[in-house]
Design an enzyme around this catalytic site. Structure first.
Site, PDB file in Angstrom:
ATOM      1  CB  VAL A  14      -0.974  -0.006   1.200  1.00  0.00           C
ATOM      2  CG1 VAL A  14      -0.220   0.072   2.529  1.00  0.00           C
ATOM      3  CG2 VAL A  14      -1.977   1.134   1.088  1.00  0.00           C
ATOM      4  CB  SER A  16       5.398   1.382  -3.274  1.00  0.00           C
ATOM      5  OG  SER A  16       4.752   0.131  -3.401  1.00  0.00           O
ATOM      6  CB  CYS A  97      17.758  -4.321   0.217  1.00  0.00           C
ATOM      7  SG  CYS A  97      16.453  -4.406  -1.041  1.00  0.00           S
ATOM      8  CB  CYS A 195      11.649  -9.285   1.720  1.00  0.00           C
ATOM      9  SG  CYS A 195      13.266  -9.289   0.923  1.00  0.00           S
TER      10      CYS A 195
END
Length: 356
Positions: A14, A16, A97, A195
């Site tokens: 939501v 991005s 990242c 992730c």
């Protein structure tokens, strides 16, 4: 209104999604890109997430692409994560990242598409000086969602090409915007885990990535070297850990140190897990250069740490010495120590060692 071309990193969540919508509202020419990173089983940037991002892009009427970076992500983030655990460190892969993928690889992709900037759904704020082009990195307006901690090592050249559209919004406001725009991700839950470790089992991921490098079982010892038990592998532990030690001595024990060379876990009392200071390596200063002398700062030694008053002394070879006003618990090698002056991020570095 602006016609600036901007690439937005769309993770399929939501945040991005709303960031993309805000850029469209500002009149930007927006291009959505999902970076396929960790592969199936990931809670971020998977093919399912790409499908969600595509639906949002269609709703907003913007071009959308998927960029496959799984091979690079495995080498630059996942394998580095495993190697850190096997070296007795506690890594924080989200920082790597951000630097390597969202603000390096994606910036390169944006330039190839003729875009002038990259935007993400991070909760952080940037303040630009129009005369000097110097950029300051600040905490988000919503302290519960602030992610500036993860962005401390972005260089000025990168910060000049970045937008954080959500910096002034709360999570509640972001959800409300998504619902009002009827975005497919409006009710999508968010993950608090890394992730590529969706179930939180870090040790299993290390074993999958480095099956031939596992050190095996070793000793659990106290600070005097007395053997108290045996551990299944140092990659199961981090400094400050209390649960899962597998020993019973009648007192509360914590991991105070991980000796990778000896394949040992060192444990001690709660007082013995406190650190008076830390030596940092690979230090990055947001301003682009270290200050001329030691500076006072609030130093956060992990993401959920509220910060502790300290003196940060720049040292040669991109190092720094941090001395806390009062001892801080569980200062873990491999984690990031980030320096704040009120809501401004001054910089940060990677904890190499700590002392009591």
């Amino acid at each position: 209104m602006s016609s600036e071309r901007v690439v937005i990193a769309m993770s399929g969540g939501v945040d991005s999604s709303v960031a993309a919508a805000l850029l469209v509202e500002q009149g930007c020419e927006v291009i959505g890109i999902t970076m396929h990173l960790a592969g199936e089983g990931s809670r971020c940037c998977s093919l399912d997430d790409a499908d969600d991002a595509r639906r949002v892009a269609e709703r907003l009427g913007i071009p959308f692409y998927v960029a496959n970076y799984t091979d690079q992500f495995r080498v630059e983030v996942m394998e580095s994560f495993a190697d850190a655990y096997l070296a007795g460190r506690t890594p924080i892969p989200c920082v790597t990242c951000n630097r390597r993928f969202k603000f390096h690889h994606l910036l390169a992709r944006a330039r190839a598409l003729g875009a002038e900037r990259v935007a993400t759904g991070h909760y952080a704020r940037l303040e630009r000086d129009p005369d000097t082009e110097q950029v300051r990195l600040r905490r988000a307006a919503d302290p519960r969602k602030d992610q500036s901690y993860f962005l401390f090592d972005l260089a000025q050249a990168q910060l000049r090409q970045i937008e954080f559209p959500l910096g002034e919004l709360s999570k509640t406001e972001v959800r409300a915007r998504a619902r009002a725009l009827e975005l497919a991700t409006a009710e999508k839950p968010e993950s608090q885990e890394i992730c590529f470790v969706p179930d939180g089992d870090y040790a299993r991921v290390v074993e999958q990535l480095r099956p031939d490098a596992l050190p095996g079982r070793g000793e659990v010892v106290d600070e005097t070297g007395r053997v108290l038990g045996e551990h299944p592998g140092i990659h199961h532990f981090t400094v400050g850990q209390r649960q899962g030690l597998g020993i019973a001595t009648g007192q509360r024990l914590f991991v105070t140190r991980i000796d990778a060379k000896a394949n040992r876990i060192v444990v001690g009392s709660a007082d013995q897990v406190l650190a008076q200071g830390a030596l940092l390596e690979r230090v990055s200063w947001v301003a682009g250069a270290p200050p001329a002398q030691a500076v006072p700062a609030q130093v956060r030694v992990r993401y959920r740490h509220e910060g502790a008053p300290a003196l940060v002394e720049p040292m040669p070879q991109n190092c720094a010495r941090v001395t806390f006003e009062t001892p801080v618990r569980a200062v873990s090698p491999g984690q990031a120590a980030v320096f704040f002056a009120e809501d401004e991020v001054l910089g940060g570095g990677w904890i190499a060692e700590s002392w009591r």
